[in-house]
Design a protein around this motif. Structure first.
Motif, PDB file in Angstrom:
ATOM      1  N   PHE A  98      -4.982   7.047  -4.278  1.00  0.00           N
ATOM      2  CA  PHE A  98      -5.602   6.336  -3.172  1.00  0.00           C
ATOM      3  C   PHE A  98      -6.449   5.163  -3.662  1.00  0.00           C
ATOM      4  O   PHE A  98      -6.505   4.123  -3.025  1.00  0.00           O
ATOM      5  CB  PHE A  98      -6.471   7.297  -2.343  1.00  0.00           C
ATOM      6  CG  PHE A  98      -7.035   6.684  -1.105  1.00  0.00           C
ATOM      7  CD1 PHE A  98      -6.253   6.540   0.033  1.00  0.00           C
ATOM      8  CD2 PHE A  98      -8.344   6.231  -1.061  1.00  0.00           C
ATOM      9  CE1 PHE A  98      -6.759   5.973   1.189  1.00  0.00           C
ATOM     10  CE2 PHE A  98      -8.860   5.653   0.087  1.00  0.00           C
ATOM     11  CZ  PHE A  98      -8.071   5.529   1.217  1.00  0.00           C
ATOM     12  N   ASP A 117      -2.391   1.086  11.382  1.00  0.00           N
ATOM     13  CA  ASP A 117      -3.655   1.813  11.359  1.00  0.00           C
ATOM     14  C   ASP A 117      -3.437   3.187  11.983  1.00  0.00           C
ATOM     15  O   ASP A 117      -3.189   3.288  13.190  1.00  0.00           O
ATOM     16  CB  ASP A 117      -4.691   1.011  12.149  1.00  0.00           C
ATOM     17  CG  ASP A 117      -6.062   1.628  12.138  1.00  0.00           C
ATOM     18  OD1 ASP A 117      -6.223   2.776  11.675  1.00  0.00           O
ATOM     19  OD2 ASP A 117      -6.997   0.955  12.617  1.00  0.00           O
ATOM     20  N   LEU A 151       0.808  -1.224   0.000  1.00  0.00           N
ATOM     21  CA  LEU A 151       0.000   0.000   0.000  1.00  0.00           C
ATOM     22  C   LEU A 151       0.845   1.280   0.000  1.00  0.00           C
ATOM     23  O   LEU A 151       0.372   2.334   0.424  1.00  0.00           O
ATOM     24  CB  LEU A 151      -0.938  -0.012   1.212  1.00  0.00           C
ATOM     25  CG  LEU A 151      -1.934  -1.166   1.271  1.00  0.00           C
ATOM     26  CD1 LEU A 151      -2.698  -1.162   2.580  1.00  0.00           C
ATOM     27  CD2 LEU A 151      -2.898  -1.115   0.085  1.00  0.00           C
ATOM     28  N   THR A 152       2.069   1.184  -0.472  1.00  0.00           N
ATOM     29  CA  THR A 152       2.960   2.342  -0.483  1.00  0.00           C
ATOM     30  C   THR A 152       3.627   2.475  -1.847  1.00  0.00           C
ATOM     31  O   THR A 152       4.240   1.527  -2.345  1.00  0.00           O
ATOM     32  CB  THR A 152       4.037   2.200   0.615  1.00  0.00           C
ATOM     33  OG1 THR A 152       3.380   2.062   1.876  1.00  0.00           O
ATOM     34  CG2 THR A 152       4.955   3.402   0.647  1.00  0.00           C
ATOM     35  N   CYS A 167      -6.828  -0.028  -6.109  1.00  0.00           N
ATOM     36  CA  CYS A 167      -5.997  -1.103  -5.563  1.00  0.00           C
ATOM     37  C   CYS A 167      -6.286  -2.429  -6.250  1.00  0.00           C
ATOM     38  O   CYS A 167      -7.438  -2.777  -6.475  1.00  0.00           O
ATOM     39  CB  CYS A 167      -6.265  -1.292  -4.072  1.00  0.00           C
ATOM     40  SG  CYS A 167      -6.015   0.152  -3.069  1.00  0.00           S
ATOM     41  N   SER A 175      -0.480   7.127   6.278  1.00  0.00           N
ATOM     42  CA  SER A 175      -0.320   5.799   6.895  1.00  0.00           C
ATOM     43  C   SER A 175       0.951   5.119   6.403  1.00  0.00           C
ATOM     44  O   SER A 175       1.639   4.440   7.171  1.00  0.00           O
ATOM     45  CB  SER A 175      -1.528   4.910   6.589  1.00  0.00           C
ATOM     46  OG  SER A 175      -2.691   5.426   7.175  1.00  0.00           O
ATOM     47  N   SER A 176       1.253   5.295   5.128  1.00  0.00           N
ATOM     48  CA  SER A 176       2.469   4.710   4.576  1.00  0.00           C
ATOM     49  C   SER A 176       3.709   5.315   5.220  1.00  0.00           C
ATOM     50  O   SER A 176       4.603   4.598   5.664  1.00  0.00           O
ATOM     51  CB  SER A 176       2.513   4.920   3.059  1.00  0.00           C
ATOM     52  OG  SER A 176       1.500   4.170   2.425  1.00  0.00           O
ATOM     53  N   CYS A 210      -2.169   1.399  -5.258  1.00  0.00           N
ATOM     54  CA  CYS A 210      -2.759   2.478  -4.460  1.00  0.00           C
ATOM     55  C   CYS A 210      -1.862   2.786  -3.269  1.00  0.00           C
ATOM     56  O   CYS A 210      -1.162   1.915  -2.763  1.00  0.00           O
ATOM     57  CB  CYS A 210      -4.178   2.157  -4.017  1.00  0.00           C
ATOM     58  SG  CYS A 210      -4.334   0.727  -2.980  1.00  0.00           S
ATOM     59  N   HIS A 211      -1.895   4.047  -2.864  1.00  0.00           N
ATOM     60  CA  HIS A 211      -0.975   4.573  -1.863  1.00  0.00           C
ATOM     61  C   HIS A 211      -1.768   5.075  -0.661  1.00  0.00           C
ATOM     62  O   HIS A 211      -2.835   5.650  -0.825  1.00  0.00           O
ATOM     63  CB  HIS A 211      -0.185   5.710  -2.526  1.00  0.00           C
ATOM     64  CG  HIS A 211       0.826   6.363  -1.666  1.00  0.00           C
ATOM     65  ND1 HIS A 211       1.934   5.706  -1.173  1.00  0.00           N
ATOM     66  CD2 HIS A 211       0.923   7.644  -1.224  1.00  0.00           C
ATOM     67  CE1 HIS A 211       2.668   6.561  -0.477  1.00  0.00           C
ATOM     68  NE2 HIS A 211       2.071   7.741  -0.486  1.00  0.00           N
ATOM     69  N   ARG A 212      -1.250   4.887   0.529  1.00  0.00           N
ATOM     70  CA  ARG A 212      -1.962   5.282   1.747  1.00  0.00           C
ATOM     71  C   ARG A 212      -1.346   6.505   2.441  1.00  0.00           C
ATOM     72  O   ARG A 212      -1.529   6.715   3.619  1.00  0.00           O
ATOM     73  CB  ARG A 212      -2.058   4.094   2.715  1.00  0.00           C
ATOM     74  CG  ARG A 212      -2.991   3.005   2.222  1.00  0.00           C
ATOM     75  CD  ARG A 212      -4.420   3.532   2.123  1.00  0.00           C
ATOM     76  NE  ARG A 212      -5.357   2.557   1.634  1.00  0.00           N
ATOM     77  CZ  ARG A 212      -5.871   2.555   0.419  1.00  0.00           C
ATOM     78  NH1 ARG A 212      -5.530   3.484  -0.441  1.00  0.00           N
ATOM     79  NH2 ARG A 212      -6.726   1.644   0.057  1.00  0.00           N
ATOM     80  N   TYR A 213      -0.638   7.322   1.692  1.00  0.00           N
ATOM     81  CA  TYR A 213      -0.141   8.636   2.119  1.00  0.00           C
ATOM     82  C   TYR A 213       0.390   8.658   3.547  1.00  0.00           C
ATOM     83  O   TYR A 213       1.463   8.129   3.809  1.00  0.00           O
ATOM     84  CB  TYR A 213      -1.199   9.715   1.850  1.00  0.00           C
ATOM     85  CG  TYR A 213      -1.606   9.736   0.395  1.00  0.00           C
ATOM     86  CD1 TYR A 213      -0.833  10.423  -0.530  1.00  0.00           C
ATOM     87  CD2 TYR A 213      -2.714   9.023  -0.064  1.00  0.00           C
ATOM     88  CE1 TYR A 213      -1.170  10.421  -1.885  1.00  0.00           C
ATOM     89  CE2 TYR A 213      -3.059   9.010  -1.412  1.00  0.00           C
ATOM     90  CZ  TYR A 213      -2.279   9.712  -2.309  1.00  0.00           C
ATOM     91  OH  TYR A 213      -2.601   9.682  -3.643  1.00  0.00           O
TER      92      TYR A 213
END
Length: 168
Positions: free
Chosen positions: A90, A53, A30-31, A93, A111-112, A106-109
């Motif tokens: 985002f 999380d 997710l990064t 995915c 959170s990543s 997809c990237h989790r901004y």
């Protein structure tokens, strides 16, 4: 948190500076790969380290947490090429992609960035900073109490309400 169930989280954060909850997915899934480069980390280091999380975690303000985590997290958030590398998005995915540790698209901004920085801070030893349901917790104790509008802090004497200073 329900106030009667917060103690294990507080104790974990007092021991290491942070108590965080892992998600099922690895950070690498997710990064965006450019974030790893920006943070001077190798993507392969994160194939089997869980994303954290960022909707729930407990932080105890130690010098290390302040200097190694929070400072770098804010610094990344202020640099677009770090927090939102070109091509990151985002949505979209492909979580069925195999092997699952590869980037899903997809990237989790935030959170990543948080997950990478915490993992690096603790030399990839997830047990040092993660909380799981197996640690004297139940699903109920993990639930955030939405009706609790005041900010709680933990000091050496126990829990207190920052708005009034009264003990909880």
């Amino acid at each position: 948190f329900t106030s009667s169930k917060i103690e294990p989280y507080v104790q974990k954060s007092l021991q290491t500076g942070i108590a965080a909850w892992p998600l099922e997915q690895p950070i690498s899934q997710l990064t965006h790969p450019s974030m790893f480069k920006y943070l001077d980390a190798e993507t392969t280091q994160f194939y089997f380290i869980h994303m954290l999380d960022t909707t729930r975690f407990v932080i105890y303000n130690t010098v290390d947490i302040h200097n190694k985590l929070m400072f770098n997290w804010v610094k990344c958030a202020l640099k677009e090429e770090c927090i939102a590398p070109p091509g990151s998005k985002f949505n979209g995915c492909d979580l069925d992609r195999r092997p699952q540790f590869l980037y899903s698209g997809c990237h989790r901004y935030e959170s990543s960035a948080f997950s990478i920085l915490v993992s690096l801070m603790f030399d990839m030893k997830e047990s040092a900073y993660t909380m799981t349901l197996g640690q004297n917790m139940t699903e109920e104790s993990v639930r955030v109490d939405q009706s609790n509008s005041f900010i709680q802090s933990y000091d050496s004497a126990g829990l207190s309400d920052k708005t009034t200073g009264s003990k909880i």
